[in-house]
Design an enzyme around this catalytic site. Structure first.
Site, PDB file in Angstrom:
ATOM      1  N   GLY A 176       0.822  -1.212   0.000  1.00 47.47           N
ATOM      2  CA  GLY A 176       0.000   0.000   0.000  1.00 47.47           C
ATOM      3  C   GLY A 176       0.848   1.251   0.000  1.00 47.47           C
ATOM      4  O   GLY A 176       0.482   2.260   0.611  1.00 47.47           O
ATOM      5  N   GLY A 192      -1.288   7.839  -0.681  1.00 53.14           N
ATOM      6  CA  GLY A 192      -1.671   8.126   0.696  1.00 53.14           C
ATOM      7  C   GLY A 192      -0.555   7.987   1.706  1.00 53.14           C
ATOM      8  O   GLY A 192       0.602   8.311   1.448  1.00 53.14           O
ATOM      9  N   ILE A 193      -0.919   7.476   2.887  1.00 54.90           N
ATOM     10  CA  ILE A 193       0.050   7.390   3.983  1.00 54.90           C
ATOM     11  C   ILE A 193       1.175   6.417   3.662  1.00 54.90           C
ATOM     12  O   ILE A 193       2.310   6.606   4.121  1.00 54.90           O
ATOM     13  CB  ILE A 193      -0.639   7.004   5.306  1.00 54.90           C
ATOM     14  N   SER A 212      -6.975   0.589  12.729  1.00 56.19           N
ATOM     15  CA  SER A 212      -7.818   1.780  12.695  1.00 56.19           C
ATOM     16  C   SER A 212      -8.698   1.848  13.929  1.00 56.19           C
ATOM     17  O   SER A 212      -9.058   0.814  14.503  1.00 56.19           O
ATOM     18  CB  SER A 212      -8.710   1.782  11.454  1.00 56.19           C
ATOM     19  N   TYR A 259     -15.468  -3.601   7.467  1.00 52.21           N
ATOM     20  CA  TYR A 259     -14.168  -2.910   7.556  1.00 52.21           C
ATOM     21  C   TYR A 259     -13.714  -2.831   9.008  1.00 52.21           C
ATOM     22  O   TYR A 259     -12.551  -3.106   9.319  1.00 52.21           O
ATOM     23  CB  TYR A 259     -14.279  -1.511   6.951  1.00 52.21           C
TER      24      TYR A 259
END
Length: 277
Positions: free
Chosen positions: A10, A14-15, A136, A161
């Site tokens: 990933g 983004g991050i 998260s 999620y």
């Protein structure tokens, strides 16, 4: 981070991209895992030159592809200092992975599990190695239903999620327990709600609402800060099995501290990985 090898999933937006660029700037050699070759190559060009960074293309939703990826990286890298499990997604409707698993579970949890397991020998062979997994705060209020891990009975994108992020914390907890005494530490984090590509391909009303929600989100740079901290800071070298937010360990939900659930999830993940062949 001079001379250290960092594997990151990933990392093309983004991050993850911010973290990859920052760690490369600190001197690390980045092993980038991407689904899209063009975006992977574009990210490689953004990394600090001179470190022989590398790129692997794989569908992390596939257990077989993830296992093959781990074997490729392990064959090419005699040492791995940091593994950053960061790839993930949210889907508005129920979809299946190539192995017939619910796609959120496959990508957000099983990819972490299979890739980490495939690289464990290299991590254990590297003094001070670290595993960093992006979880998260969305795990709050979630509970794993071991009779329906694939959300076949009912499906809600946000709920599924949240359960996958709970799985990330339980995975980290059990991984740290299993790695005790090995010299490898494993931690996870909440990056905050970040304005990235996250949710852009989720479909339905969720995809239409994301741009509005992101007006209140933090920047990718702020969201990546704790990833970078966990990957590089000397302060974390002896901390393991913890859940971080803004560089500090914080308590996750009671469900995320359930050692029996963590062990059961590990066993079930092993079974699913073996079943996939």
């Amino acid at each position: 981070m001079n001379g250290k090898v960092v594997v990151i999933t990933g990392g093309t937006s983004g991050i993850g991209q911010v973290a990859a660029e920052a760690l490369a700037a600190q001197g690390a050699r980045v092993v980038l895992v991407a689904r899209d070759k063009a975006r992977g190559e574009a990210t490689l060009k953004r990394l600090k030159p001179g470190q022989a960074h590398s790129l692997y293309i794989a569908d992390l939703a596939s257990i077989g592809a993830t296992r093959a990826l781990a074997a490729q990286i392990a064959a090419a890298e005699p040492r791995i200092d940091v593994l950053i499990n960061n790839a993930g997604a949210l889907f508005n409707s129920r979809r299946l992975s190539p192995d017939g698993l619910e796609l959120t579970f496959a990508l957000n949890h099983m990819a972490y599990f299979v890739l980490t397991e495939g690289l464990l020998d290299r991590l254990k062979a590297t003094p001070g190695a670290r595993v960093v997994s992006t979880a998260s705060r969305a795990h709050q209020g979630s509970r794993l239903d071991f009779e329906d891990l694939q959300a076949a009975k009912s499906y809600s994108g946000f709920e599924v999620y949240g359960r996958s992020k709970l799985a990330n914390i339980l995975f980290t907890r059990e991984l740290a327990r299993r790695l005790a005494g090995s010299g490898v530490v494993a931690n996870c984090l909440h990056p905050g709600f970040v304005a990235t590509r996250f949710g852009d391909q989720s479909g339905g009303m969720l995809q239409r609402l994301m741009p509005l929600a992101k007006l209140m989100a933090v920047t990718p740079k702020a969201g990546a800060d704790t990833i970078i901290h966990l990957a590089s800071s000397p302060e974390v070298e002896s901390q393991t099995g913890l859940y971080f937010y803004k560089r500090m360990p914080v308590a996750p939900s009671a469900e995320a501290q359930d050692d029996a659930a963590a062990a059961r999830l590990w066993a079930e993940s092993e079974r699913l990985a073996a079943q996939a062949g």
